[in-house]
Design a protein around this motif. Structure first.
Motif, PDB file in Angstrom:
ATOM      1  N   ASN A   1       0.877  -1.158   0.000  1.00 49.54           N
ATOM      2  CA  ASN A   1       0.000   0.000   0.000  1.00 49.54           C
ATOM      3  C   ASN A   1       0.922   1.218   0.000  1.00 49.54           C
ATOM      4  O   ASN A   1       1.822   1.308   0.838  1.00 49.54           O
ATOM      5  CB  ASN A   1      -0.891  -0.009   1.240  1.00 49.54           C
ATOM      6  N   PRO A   2       0.734   2.185  -0.893  1.00 51.90           N
ATOM      7  CA  PRO A   2       1.663   3.323  -0.973  1.00 51.90           C
ATOM      8  C   PRO A   2       1.603   4.274   0.221  1.00 51.90           C
ATOM      9  O   PRO A   2       2.452   5.158   0.341  1.00 51.90           O
ATOM     10  CB  PRO A   2       1.234   4.039  -2.260  1.00 51.90           C
ATOM     11  N   THR A   3       0.660   4.074   1.126  1.00 46.96           N
ATOM     12  CA  THR A   3       0.549   4.937   2.307  1.00 46.96           C
ATOM     13  C   THR A   3       1.834   4.950   3.120  1.00 46.96           C
ATOM     14  O   THR A   3       2.233   5.977   3.643  1.00 46.96           O
ATOM     15  CB  THR A   3      -0.615   4.453   3.204  1.00 46.96           C
ATOM     16  N   ARG A   4       2.494   3.817   3.252  1.00 48.39           N
ATOM     17  CA  ARG A   4       3.694   3.697   4.088  1.00 48.39           C
ATOM     18  C   ARG A   4       5.004   3.939   3.338  1.00 48.39           C
ATOM     19  O   ARG A   4       6.055   3.998   3.948  1.00 48.39           O
ATOM     20  CB  ARG A   4       3.758   2.298   4.717  1.00 48.39           C
ATOM     21  N   TRP A   5       4.937   4.026   2.009  1.00 48.69           N
ATOM     22  CA  TRP A   5       6.151   4.149   1.207  1.00 48.69           C
ATOM     23  C   TRP A   5       6.072   5.413   0.360  1.00 48.69           C
ATOM     24  O   TRP A   5       5.220   5.511  -0.519  1.00 48.69           O
ATOM     25  CB  TRP A   5       6.329   2.923   0.317  1.00 48.69           C
ATOM     26  N   PRO A   6       6.952   6.392   0.582  1.00 46.23           N
ATOM     27  CA  PRO A   6       6.890   7.634  -0.186  1.00 46.23           C
ATOM     28  C   PRO A   6       7.118   7.419  -1.691  1.00 46.23           C
ATOM     29  O   PRO A   6       6.538   8.115  -2.506  1.00 46.23           O
ATOM     30  CB  PRO A   6       7.979   8.518   0.407  1.00 46.23           C
ATOM     31  N   VAL A   7       7.957   6.456  -2.035  1.00 47.04           N
ATOM     32  CA  VAL A   7       8.227   6.133  -3.438  1.00 47.04           C
ATOM     33  C   VAL A   7       8.077   4.628  -3.594  1.00 47.04           C
ATOM     34  O   VAL A   7       8.682   3.858  -2.839  1.00 47.04           O
ATOM     35  CB  VAL A   7       9.662   6.565  -3.851  1.00 47.04           C
TER      36      VAL A   7
END
Length: 190
Positions: A60-66
């Motif tokens: 899920n992109p919520t936890r990963w900036p890129v």
């Protein structure tokens, strides 16, 4: 002049032991940063011994900036996809041989004691707790522990006395005929 490269850090990983009990998670991973491109190679290397060649990862992109589309790992490339519907605290890894591995992802800035509790909880065989539920439980556990420490600190600051309790005399003269006899003291036994 020779250049020495620092050895790559190993993945902080806790896996469920192999049993017939299937749970919602296969373990937990505690990355050192929010840099998915840097964190995935040691994780994939550690998992390939147990799950075979990892080919795809979903986050899920919520936890990963890129979120990179591809990440080079030892000997091959892993394709990375992202889904906002996926639990933000979970990572799904797919391999040719075993199929699927679901891991709780512990935020990098988590305190070591909390991370240890989460890693142990995620590795319990047959657990029906989802990644989000484990993280919520840990937030509540952390709050209760802080409250308990705060109460203990208050107790210590009060001298260990209950509020409103009379202070005990500091000393008595042995030759004072008006002094009360000391009360019988029974030693505490566990």
């Amino acid at each position: 002049m020779t250049t020495t490269l620092a050895p790559a850090l190993s993945a902080r990983l806790s896996l469920t032991p192999k049993t017939t009990l299937a749970g919602l998670l296969d373990g937990a991973w505690w990355p050192r940063s929010h840099d998915l491109a840097a964190e995935l190679p040691p994780l994939v290397d550690a998992l390939e011994e147990h799950f075979g060649r990892i080919t795809r990862v979903a986050v899920n992109p919520t936890r990963w900036p890129v979120v990179p589309h591809k990440v080079a790992v030892t000997g091959h490339t892993v394709h990375v996809g992202w889904f906002t519907e996926q639990d933000p605290d979970k990572m799904i890894l797919l391999s040719y041989t075993v199929g699927r591995c679901d891991l709780l992802v512990i935020p990098p800035d988590t305190e070591p004691a909390a991370a240890a509790r989460l890693m142990a909880a995620a590795a319990i065989p047959g657990s029906v707790l989802a990644a989000g539920a484990l993280m919520s439980d840990e937030v509540e556990t952390g709050r209760r522990m802080r409250d308990a420490r705060s109460s203990e600190d208050g107790w210590e600051a009060d001298g260990g006395a209950a509020p409103g309790a009379p202070a005990a005399p500091t000393h008595r003269r042995a030759d004072d005929p008006h002094a009360e006899a000391p009360a019988e003291v029974t030693p505490w036994k566990p």
